[in-house]
Write a protein that holds these residues in place. Sequence first.
Motif, PDB file in Angstrom:
ATOM      1  N   ASP A  10       1.241  -1.207   0.094  1.00 11.43           N
ATOM      2  CA  ASP A  10      -0.471   0.052  -0.221  1.00 11.43           C
ATOM      3  C   ASP A  10       1.137   1.506   0.080  1.00 11.43           C
ATOM      4  N   GLY A  11       0.491   2.031  -1.093  1.00 16.36           N
ATOM      5  CA  GLY A  11       2.003   3.591  -1.187  1.00 16.36           C
ATOM      6  C   GLY A  11       3.379   2.836  -1.192  1.00 16.36           C
ATOM      7  N   VAL A  12       3.385   1.623  -1.875  1.00 12.27           N
ATOM      8  CA  VAL A  12       4.655   1.653  -2.299  1.00 12.27           C
ATOM      9  C   VAL A  12       5.088   1.088  -3.950  1.00 12.27           C
ATOM     10  N   ILE A  13       3.591  -0.249  -3.859  1.00 16.69           N
ATOM     11  CA  ILE A  13       3.798  -0.513  -5.353  1.00 16.69           C
ATOM     12  C   ILE A  13       1.811  -0.064  -6.072  1.00 16.69           C
ATOM     13  N   THR A  14       1.086  -0.214  -5.321  1.00 14.03           N
ATOM     14  CA  THR A  14      -0.411   0.766  -5.819  1.00 14.03           C
ATOM     15  C   THR A  14      -0.864   1.921  -4.826  1.00 14.03           C
ATOM     16  N   ASP A  15      -2.218   2.819  -4.736  1.00 14.40           N
ATOM     17  CA  ASP A  15      -1.969   3.303  -3.878  1.00 14.40           C
ATOM     18  C   ASP A  15      -3.504   3.317  -3.116  1.00 14.40           C
ATOM     19  N   THR A  16      -3.081   2.361  -3.036  1.00 17.41           N
ATOM     20  CA  THR A  16      -4.510   1.486  -1.792  1.00 17.41           C
ATOM     21  C   THR A  16      -3.808   2.439  -0.610  1.00 17.41           C
ATOM     22  N   ALA A  17      -2.812   3.516   0.077  1.00 12.39           N
ATOM     23  CA  ALA A  17      -3.065   3.888   1.313  1.00 12.39           C
ATOM     24  C   ALA A  17      -3.921   5.199   1.350  1.00 12.39           C
ATOM     25  N   ASP A  18      -3.917   5.386   0.320  1.00 17.74           N
ATOM     26  CA  ASP A  18      -5.261   6.613   0.027  1.00 17.74           C
ATOM     27  C   ASP A  18      -6.953   6.020   0.054  1.00 17.74           C
ATOM     28  N   LEU A  19      -6.885   4.033   0.269  1.00 22.24           N
ATOM     29  CA  LEU A  19      -8.502   3.804   0.147  1.00 22.24           C
ATOM     30  C   LEU A  19      -8.311   3.744   1.289  1.00 22.24           C
ATOM     31  N   HIS A  20      -7.072   3.312   1.688  1.00 23.51           N
ATOM     32  CA  HIS A  20      -7.379   3.238   3.754  1.00 23.51           C
ATOM     33  C   HIS A  20      -7.488   4.173   4.084  1.00 23.51           C
ATOM     34  N   PHE A  21      -7.634   5.126   4.216  1.00 22.77           N
ATOM     35  CA  PHE A  21      -7.200   6.649   4.296  1.00 22.77           C
ATOM     36  C   PHE A  21      -8.884   6.895   4.203  1.00 22.77           C
ATOM     37  N   ARG A  22      -9.207   6.243   3.066  1.00 24.31           N
ATOM     38  CA  ARG A  22     -11.392   6.960   2.785  1.00 24.31           C
ATOM     39  C   ARG A  22     -12.120   6.367   3.747  1.00 24.31           C
ATOM     40  N   ALA A  23     -10.742   5.177   3.490  1.00 30.50           N
ATOM     41  CA  ALA A  23     -12.735   3.425   4.568  1.00 30.50           C
ATOM     42  C   ALA A  23     -12.236   4.180   5.977  1.00 30.50           C
ATOM     43  N   TRP A  24     -10.910   4.612   6.505  1.00 34.98           N
ATOM     44  CA  TRP A  24     -11.069   4.556   7.981  1.00 34.98           C
ATOM     45  C   TRP A  24     -12.349   6.109   8.455  1.00 34.98           C
ATOM     46  N   LYS A  25     -11.180   6.922   7.319  1.00 34.96           N
ATOM     47  CA  LYS A  25     -12.533   8.233   7.786  1.00 34.96           C
ATOM     48  C   LYS A  25     -13.787   8.552   7.629  1.00 34.96           C
ATOM     49  N   LYS A  26     -14.233   7.336   6.833  1.00 35.88           N
ATOM     50  CA  LYS A  26     -15.476   7.165   6.756  1.00 35.88           C
ATOM     51  C   LYS A  26     -16.355   5.863   8.545  1.00 35.88           C
ATOM     52  N   CYS A  27     -15.143   5.811   8.560  1.00 32.26           N
ATOM     53  CA  CYS A  27     -15.941   5.042   9.873  1.00 32.26           C
ATOM     54  C   CYS A  27     -15.550   5.462  11.529  1.00 32.26           C
ATOM     55  N   ALA A  28     -13.772   6.816  11.284  1.00 32.84           N
ATOM     56  CA  ALA A  28     -14.148   6.963  12.458  1.00 32.84           C
ATOM     57  C   ALA A  28     -15.043   8.303  12.283  1.00 32.84           C
ATOM     58  N   GLY A  29     -15.402   9.208  10.786  1.00 32.64           N
ATOM     59  CA  GLY A  29     -16.818   9.783  11.492  1.00 32.64           C
ATOM     60  C   GLY A  29     -18.030   9.604  11.832  1.00 32.64           C
ATOM     61  N   LYS A  30     -18.813   7.879  11.872  1.00 33.90           N
ATOM     62  CA  LYS A  30     -19.445   7.648  12.668  1.00 33.90           C
ATOM     63  C   LYS A  30     -19.475   7.815  14.327  1.00 33.90           C
ATOM     64  N   LEU A  31     -18.493   7.351  14.587  1.00 33.28           N
ATOM     65  CA  LEU A  31     -17.996   7.193  15.785  1.00 33.28           C
ATOM     66  C   LEU A  31     -17.296   8.480  16.600  1.00 33.28           C
ATOM     67  N   GLY A  32     -17.918   9.997  15.340  1.00 30.08           N
ATOM     68  CA  GLY A  32     -17.813  11.069  15.873  1.00 30.08           C
ATOM     69  C   GLY A  32     -16.350  11.663  15.890  1.00 30.08           C
TER      70      GLY A  32
END
Length: 220
Positions: A10-32
């Motif tokens: 993630d972040g070296v071979i492909t840019d999935t680091a950004d997808l991890h961030f998007r997924a966490w941002k959504k879940c964290a948002g639900k927790l306030g």
Amino acid sequence: MIQAFIFDLDGVITDTADLHFRAWKKCAGKLGIDIDLTFNERLKGVDRIGSLERILEFGGKSNHYSLEEKLKIAEDKNDYYKKLILDVNPKDILPGIHSLLVEIKRGGYKIGLASASKNAPTIIKSLEIDEFFDAKADPSTIANSKPAPDIFLQAASILEVEPTECIGIEDASAGIESIKKAGMFAVGVGDPEYLKEADYLVNSTEELTLENMLKAWNLK
Ligand code: BG6
Ligand code: MG
């Protein structure tokens, strides 16, 4: 002599680091809890449950959830992340990485994968680069995740090479620490602010070449 190159995913071979961030941002948002890209640097390379612990700590909610609840939140994040990676295809390989893999193989070196992600095998298949890897460390069998050295050491062990014969490549601060603790030469890709401990640092994957990495290793 260098015998092997061990890649983070993630972040070296492909840019999935950004997808991890998007997924966490959504879940964290639900927790306030609102997380931003600066905070995300502290999540890079960190395993799923470890990432959630860091998010809860950041939001001042470390003791608000039972283990069962935390596992459920982590599962929700993964369900969302799995939707985001459905479209991953060979075009998502970061610039220069495919030719680098070809170059390393042609040079007669071994290639390993040391990703903390349990989704790594799926992504490697979607990117159609499975054939390049002589070994893939399995994060579900690792006692201590990055920044501990375990995952890089497991990759070296499967490849049957000594850690000192390996160059590890990472985009995360936790990953560089993991490589260094494993006794390998650490190549960092990304922002110097977060990757100070790397033995050799480039700004983007385009700058990663076999020649540059070996030159840097020789100078060390
Ligand atoms: C790492 C990522 O590669 O894998 C982290 O940098 C992620 O952001 C970790 O949390 C675990 O991934 P997964 O897919 O097992 O949740
Ligand atoms: Mg990474």
